[in-house]
Design a protein around this motif. Structure first.
Motif, PDB file in Angstrom:
ATOM      1  N   GLY A   1     -25.534 -23.222  -1.979  1.00  0.00           N
ATOM      2  CA  GLY A   1     -24.999 -23.057  -0.638  1.00  0.00           C
ATOM      3  C   GLY A   1     -24.405 -21.674  -0.438  1.00  0.00           C
TER       4      GLY A   1
ATOM      5  N   SER B   1     -21.716 -18.491  -0.187  1.00  0.00           N
ATOM      6  CA  SER B   1     -20.668 -17.987  -1.069  1.00  0.00           C
ATOM      7  C   SER B   1     -19.396 -17.737  -0.257  1.00  0.00           C
ATOM      8  CB  SER B   1     -21.124 -16.693  -1.744  1.00  0.00           C
ATOM      9  OG  SER B   1     -21.459 -15.719  -0.768  1.00  0.00           O
ATOM     10  N   HIS B   2     -18.269 -17.581  -0.967  1.00  0.00           N
ATOM     11  CA  HIS B   2     -16.970 -17.390  -0.333  1.00  0.00           C
ATOM     12  C   HIS B   2     -16.370 -16.054  -0.759  1.00  0.00           C
ATOM     13  CE1 HIS B   2     -17.065 -21.586   1.024  1.00  0.00           C
ATOM     14  NE2 HIS B   2     -17.545 -21.879  -0.179  1.00  0.00           N
TER      15      HIS B   2
ATOM     16  N   SER C   1     -16.538 -17.569  -5.270  1.00  0.00           N
ATOM     17  CA  SER C   1     -17.071 -18.907  -5.524  1.00  0.00           C
ATOM     18  C   SER C   1     -18.202 -19.200  -4.539  1.00  0.00           C
ATOM     19  CB  SER C   1     -15.965 -19.952  -5.393  1.00  0.00           C
ATOM     20  OG  SER C   1     -15.471 -19.989  -4.072  1.00  0.00           O
TER      21      SER C   1
ATOM     22  N   ASP D   1     -20.851 -22.628  -2.871  1.00  0.00           N
ATOM     23  CA  ASP D   1     -21.094 -24.061  -2.728  1.00  0.00           C
ATOM     24  C   ASP D   1     -22.450 -24.428  -3.327  1.00  0.00           C
ATOM     25  OD1 ASP D   1     -18.702 -24.305  -1.387  1.00  0.00           O
ATOM     26  OD2 ASP D   1     -19.630 -24.086   0.597  1.00  0.00           O
TER      27      ASP D   1
ATOM     28  N   THR E   1     -25.078 -28.219  -4.188  1.00  0.00           N
ATOM     29  CA  THR E   1     -25.276 -29.669  -4.192  1.00  0.00           C
ATOM     30  C   THR E   1     -26.240 -30.035  -5.312  1.00  0.00           C
ATOM     31  OG1 THR E   1     -27.103 -29.533  -2.595  1.00  0.00           O
ATOM     32  CG2 THR E   1     -24.880 -29.869  -1.715  1.00  0.00           C
TER      33      THR E   1
ATOM     34  N   ALA F   1     -21.640 -32.839  -3.917  1.00  0.00           N
ATOM     35  CA  ALA F   1     -21.390 -31.521  -3.343  1.00  0.00           C
ATOM     36  C   ALA F   1     -20.209 -30.920  -4.087  1.00  0.00           C
ATOM     37  CB  ALA F   1     -21.087 -31.623  -1.855  1.00  0.00           C
TER      38      ALA F   1
ATOM     39  N   ARG G   1     -17.879 -27.107  -5.236  1.00  0.00           N
ATOM     40  CA  ARG G   1     -17.561 -25.677  -5.116  1.00  0.00           C
ATOM     41  C   ARG G   1     -17.477 -25.128  -6.534  1.00  0.00           C
ATOM     42  NH1 ARG G   1     -13.493 -23.052  -0.727  1.00  0.00           N
ATOM     43  NH2 ARG G   1     -13.727 -20.852  -1.329  1.00  0.00           N
TER      44      ARG G   1
ATOM     45  N   GLY H   1     -15.909 -31.323  -7.086  1.00  0.00           N
ATOM     46  CA  GLY H   1     -16.573 -31.871  -5.919  1.00  0.00           C
ATOM     47  C   GLY H   1     -16.530 -33.383  -5.894  1.00  0.00           C
TER      48      GLY H   1
END
Length: 230
Positions: free
Chosen positions: A37, A39-40, A44, A46, A48, A61, A63, A81
């Motif tokens: 998923g 990125s932050h 970090s 995401d 699944t 799901a 992180r 998660g």
């Protein structure tokens, strides 16, 4: 708790294996049912993962955060998660490192980790974890070996395949030449030639018309004129 201890032998140099295994997108592509998923800001990202336990399919799901030590070719992965309904939560930590194998051009990848589960499905997942981990490790190993293949080898294989296809295309064109439609310009000229040939044939086959000599025609006209005056 689920413990994971794996050693994977990859027939590629450690530098190449580290290049792949330190890339989250490459690793995720090696795991069936996994998706990466966004990125932050803190680094970090995401992700699944859908896993089947017997007749039950559970989608988690999480992180994830990844710390890498380039010089030592070691990494640490942490994840937290829950499943889709939030009934089962988990936390996981894993370390991995790449070392040179027993022979040149071969690497060994060591993975150690543990997963802690809480919630409704914890006992069910833990009971079938051994078989699931074994299956996923086998699939991951096969995909990792393919991705770590030397780029030059992959290029050579692709070039050979391209040359083989190129050699097949002319033969296919010759074999199917009678079925293939001609180019637009060639079709136009062919139709013109056919039209001209038909026109010439029609003119050749037309019976000749009787020709009346100009003198005879004049004599006939004079006779008729005299006859009329009579």
């Amino acid at each position: 708790m689920i413990s994971i201890t794996e050693e994977i032998v990859v027939p590629s140099p450690p530098e190449r294996v580290w290049e792949v295994i330190s890339d989250p997108s490459a690793v995720v592509s090696c795991i069936g049912g996994a998706e990466l998923g966004p990125s932050h800001d803190d680094g970090s990202f995401d992700g699944t993962l859908a896993i089947r336990f017997g007749g039950l399919r559970v989608k988690f799901a999480a992180r994830l955060s990844l710390d890498l030590d380039e010089s030592a070719q070691e990494g640490r992965l942490a994840a937290r998660g829950a499943d889709g309904q939030g009934a089962t939560r988990f936390s996981a930590n894993a370390t991995f490192r790449v070392v040179e194998g027993d022979t040149p051009g071969v690497s060994r990848v060591f993975c150690d980790g543990e997963i802690k589960l809480n919630g409704k499905l914890a006992k069910l997942i833990e009971s079938g974890a051994g078989m699931v981990v074994s299956r996923m490790t086998e699939e991951f190993t096969g995909q990792l070996i393919l991705k770590c293949a030397a780029p030059s080898e992959a290029l050579t294989a692709a070039s050979a395949e391209s040359l083989a296809q190129g050699a097949e295309e002319p033969r296919a064109a010759v074999a199917e030449g009678s079925l293939a439609s001609p180019p637009r310009s060639a079709g136009l000229f062919a139709r013109l030639r056919a039209w001209w040939a038909r026109r010439r044939s029609a003119r050749t086959a037309r019976p000749p018309q009787p020709q009346v000599a100009r003198g005879a025609e004049n004599q006939s006209g004079e006779a008729l004129d005299k006859g009329g005056r009579r």
